[in-house]
Motif scaffolding. Structure first.
Motif, PDB file in Angstrom:
ATOM      1  N   GLY A 191       0.772  -1.227   0.000  1.00  0.00           N
ATOM      2  CA  GLY A 191       0.000   0.000   0.000  1.00  0.00           C
ATOM      3  C   GLY A 191       0.803   1.276   0.000  1.00  0.00           C
ATOM      4  O   GLY A 191       0.239   2.369   0.140  1.00  0.00           O
ATOM      5  N   ARG A 192       2.102   1.198  -0.183  1.00  0.00           N
ATOM      6  CA  ARG A 192       2.947   2.395  -0.250  1.00  0.00           C
ATOM      7  C   ARG A 192       3.622   2.443  -1.612  1.00  0.00           C
ATOM      8  O   ARG A 192       4.174   1.450  -2.084  1.00  0.00           O
ATOM      9  N   VAL A 193       3.568   3.631  -2.236  1.00  0.00           N
ATOM     10  CA  VAL A 193       4.117   3.827  -3.566  1.00  0.00           C
ATOM     11  C   VAL A 193       5.477   4.506  -3.470  1.00  0.00           C
ATOM     12  O   VAL A 193       5.686   5.406  -2.645  1.00  0.00           O
ATOM     13  N   TYR A 194       6.392   4.074  -4.304  1.00  0.00           N
ATOM     14  CA  TYR A 194       7.715   4.693  -4.422  1.00  0.00           C
ATOM     15  C   TYR A 194       7.908   5.036  -5.895  1.00  0.00           C
ATOM     16  O   TYR A 194       7.674   4.196  -6.770  1.00  0.00           O
ATOM     17  N   PHE A 195       8.334   6.269  -6.185  1.00  0.00           N
ATOM     18  CA  PHE A 195       8.435   6.659  -7.592  1.00  0.00           C
ATOM     19  C   PHE A 195       9.519   7.708  -7.812  1.00  0.00           C
ATOM     20  O   PHE A 195       9.939   8.418  -6.892  1.00  0.00           O
ATOM     21  N   SER A 196       9.948   7.778  -9.074  1.00  0.00           N
ATOM     22  CA  SER A 196      10.885   8.805  -9.516  1.00  0.00           C
ATOM     23  C   SER A 196      10.086   9.938 -10.153  1.00  0.00           C
ATOM     24  O   SER A 196       9.180   9.695 -10.948  1.00  0.00           O
ATOM     25  N   ASN A 197      10.448  11.171  -9.809  1.00  0.00           N
ATOM     26  CA  ASN A 197       9.771  12.349 -10.352  1.00  0.00           C
ATOM     27  C   ASN A 197      10.639  12.973 -11.437  1.00  0.00           C
ATOM     28  O   ASN A 197      11.818  13.260 -11.220  1.00  0.00           O
ATOM     29  N   ASN A 198      10.050  13.202 -12.600  1.00  0.00           N
ATOM     30  CA  ASN A 198      10.827  13.617 -13.754  1.00  0.00           C
ATOM     31  C   ASN A 198      11.480  14.982 -13.601  1.00  0.00           C
ATOM     32  O   ASN A 198      12.599  15.196 -14.055  1.00  0.00           O
ATOM     33  N   SER A 199      10.814  15.923 -12.963  1.00  0.00           N
ATOM     34  CA  SER A 199      11.316  17.299 -12.958  1.00  0.00           C
ATOM     35  C   SER A 199      12.578  17.475 -12.118  1.00  0.00           C
ATOM     36  O   SER A 199      13.396  18.345 -12.412  1.00  0.00           O
TER      37      SER A 199
END
Length: 642
Positions: A86-94
């Motif tokens: 239930g936890r999201v991990y992501f890379s942010n493009n900016s």
């Protein structure tokens, strides 16, 4: 039914409707009973958003408006997010930073700190739940503009500043994968001049106190490609290898490698991006997989014990991003009559459901061209492959004796493949009276390793010959007008386009989308991932600088005698704008009609709705002016310089 010249047919498939109703679907992730995927939205300037579907069928955007889930590791990115409990991990493009987001929270929290020069990028994220850390590929760009440094790192989620390099020393890494109890890590690596479809190593190491020890080579090498390592619950490691000349499934258990099922088909894809998946484990006994034969993808189940393969009856001929949990299989599927959807299959109930459509555009089948798989003779007695689309519009028939203009599509890659899935951009052309042929020239994937290596040392020759021979074959069959043959392609396909227009006289016009005109400039002024690509496709540089010049359209513009339109993103780091600009200047000097359309905020490939629309209509307008037909609708002109 009306009589009207080819090219002048009125079509309900408009550029506005294509971009208004179209999104990209990719990167499926399963977490418990929740299903996640990425939506790339041209209407939001190409922003990529994580979408969640709960067990009761409710859809919701997870990514807040200020964020864009994307990374640029290897410039092409991929595997930019993951989900665990239930936890999201992501890379942010900016900002290239990693974030984490609890589903109960509207805003994500920063994991990696923002650096002033934004030098670190992250891809292929996986969670190590046993040690509360994130394991991923890290790409570090030095401000001195030396070659980027790629490693596999662990990031302590409780103390993110404590980043540990787990694996280093090779030029590239991908697919760090932990086994079930966290005691072993598998990963892929490769070195220049290879790309991941040339030769990779699959290694496994023991995890001790968070660090790795006793790494061992499982499979691979300089001429063996490994794809998608994946652990089973019993510590068997599955992967795809092309050691027989076809990318087939294998397993590693008790330090022995055995084949799961042998077939003259491709179970793998060229790893241009991270996180691609062509198979998934279904319980302890079965594997659900997709494989390609002659450019068509099939879905199947393999019994692990017997190795027996059973085809599944699904309508999809283009299948990607397969995931499974229990007896639920989820994938992105498309076909000649439908655009890509997120599809779920219940293997017990034998039911299939579409969870999300990539395009809501509804078009009467009378306006849709059905692709035909063709084989045609080409250079040196070889056979090449393509998908041919005849002009189709239920409201029109051509003038007596008229043959249609033909648009030859040269796919990018060049280690890639044309697909027969419903593509409204293709239908835009065919519904207006163009024939289209999408060529899988020598070097394309999906036809075996030998076919892929036909392009070795012959880029700019084999691909050009195959595209040219596809056009000539259709002319001979009476399916195309020899005086109205055009060729179009992007990136590497743009190079093939420019080479065909420069070194041959078959085509009468062309369109280059961020294409290469100077091979030497590409070899010396591109990013790390592809910086040695041309060693195999052309020859080592600078030792063979003469070959590079001989095959570069820029140095032979005196041979050009037909018009070209160029489309270029000004932020493109893969094929910098100066490649197009040098070619445009040369054409202007010869007073050959040329158009140059730029997009200041686009990179390699166009993601913004208005720019996608402008490029599509601009290319059509260009051919209308060159071939002398009148479009049925009003199109915003592009400047054609002479």
């Amino acid at each position: 039914m009306q009589l009207a010249p080819f090219g002048s047919w009125k079509s309900p498939i408009t550029a506005d409707s294509i971009v208004a109703d179209s999104i990209g679907l990719s990167s499926i992730v399963l977490d418990g009973t929740d299903i996640y995927w990425l939506e790339s939205r041209p209407q939001e300037a190409g922003r990529s958003v994580i979408v969640r579907r709960t067990a009761d069928g409710q859809l919701s955007d997870i990514t807040p408006p200020a964020y864009n889930v994307r990374n640029r590791v290897h410039e092409y990115g991929g595997a930019a997010y993951t989900v665990a409990e239930g936890r999201v991990y992501f890379s942010n493009n900016s900002d290239n930073c990693l974030y984490t987001q609890d589903l109960r929270s509207a805003q994500p929290d920063l994991v990696t700190q923002l650096t002033h020069d934004r030098t670190k990028r992250y891809a292929d994220l996986t969670i190590d739940p046993h040690r509360q850390r994130l394991i991923c590929v890290q790409e570090e760009h030095d401000s001195t503009e030396l070659e980027a440094l790629n490693t596999i790192v662990s990031i302590d989620l409780k103390a993110p500043d404590q980043t540990i390099v787990l694996v280093g020393g090779c030029d590239f890494y991908a697919a760090p994968r932990l086994n079930a109890d966290g005691s072993k890590l598998a990963w892929l690596s490769w070195n220049h001049p290879n790309l991941p479809w040339d030769g990779t190593n699959l290694q496994v190491a023991t995890v001790n106190d968070g660090f790795l020890s006793a790494p061992a080579l499982v499979a691979g090498g300089a001429r063996e490609t490994i794809f998608q390592p994946q652990w089973a619950a019993d510590d068997t490691l599955y992967f795809v290898s092309d050691r027989t000349g076809w990318g087939n499934l294998y397993r590693w258990s008790d330090r022995q490698v055995t084949i799961v099922h042998e077939l003259a088909a491709e179970f793998s894809l060229p790893q241009w991006i991270f996180g691609m998946s062509t198979y998934a484990l279904v319980g302890k006994q079965r594997i659900v997989c997709t494989y390609s034969q002659n450019g068509i993808w099939h879905l199947a189940l393999i019994n692990i014990a017997s190795g027996h393969l059973t085809r599944l009856n699904v309508p999809h001929t283009d299948i990607a991003s397969i995931r499974a949990t229990g007896n639920l299989v989820v994938y992105c599927g498309a076909a000649a009559t439908q655009t890509s959807d997120v599809v779920a299959i219940d293997l017990i109930a034998e039911s299939r459901a579409v969870l999300k459509h990539s395009n809501q555009l509804k078009i009467d089948p009378g306006y849709l061209s059905t692709p035909q798989s063709i084989e045609f003779p080409t250079t040196d007695g070889q056979t090449a492959y393509a998908f041919y689309y005849p002009p189709t519009n239920r409201d029109y028939q051509p003038l007596l004796g008229e043959k249609p203009p033909l648009l030859v599509k040269s796919h990018g890659g060049p280690t890639a493949a044309a697909s027969n899935q419903l593509n409204f951009k293709t239908q835009y052309w065919t519904s207006r009276g163009f024939a289209v042929v999408d060529v899988n020239y020598g070097g394309s994937t999906g036809y075996g390793k030998a076919y892929q290596h036909r392009l070795d040392g012959k880029w700019g020759i084999i691909d050009v010959d195959d595209c040219t021979n596809a056009a000539l074959y259709l002319v001979k069959q009476g399916l195309a007008d020899a005086d109205r043959l055009a060729i179009s392609g992007g990136s590497a396909g743009g190079y093939t386009t420019l080479a065909a227009l420069t070194f041959g006289n078959t085509f009468k016009a062309g369109a280059s989308y961020y294409g290469v005109s100077d091979l030497a400039a590409l070899a010396t002024d591109t990013h790390k991932f592809e910086s040695r690509y041309l060693d195999r496709l052309v020859a080592p540089y600078p030792a063979s600088a003469n070959i590079y010049q001989d095959r570069s359209p820029l140095y032979f513009t005196q041979r050009l005698s037909c018009p070209i339109v160029f489309f270029q993103g000004l932020e493109d780091k893969v094929v910098p704008p100066n490649q197009a600009e040098m070619m445009v200047d040369a054409l202007k000097e010869k007073h050959i009609p040329v158009a140059y359309v730029t997009f200041p905020t686009e990179q390699h490939g166009f993601r913004q709705a208005e720019n996608i629309k402008r490029a599509l209509t601009g290319e059509f307008y260009f051919y209308a002016q060159i071939f002398g037909f009148q479009p049925a609708e009003s199109i915003e002109p592009i400047e054609i310089m002479r």
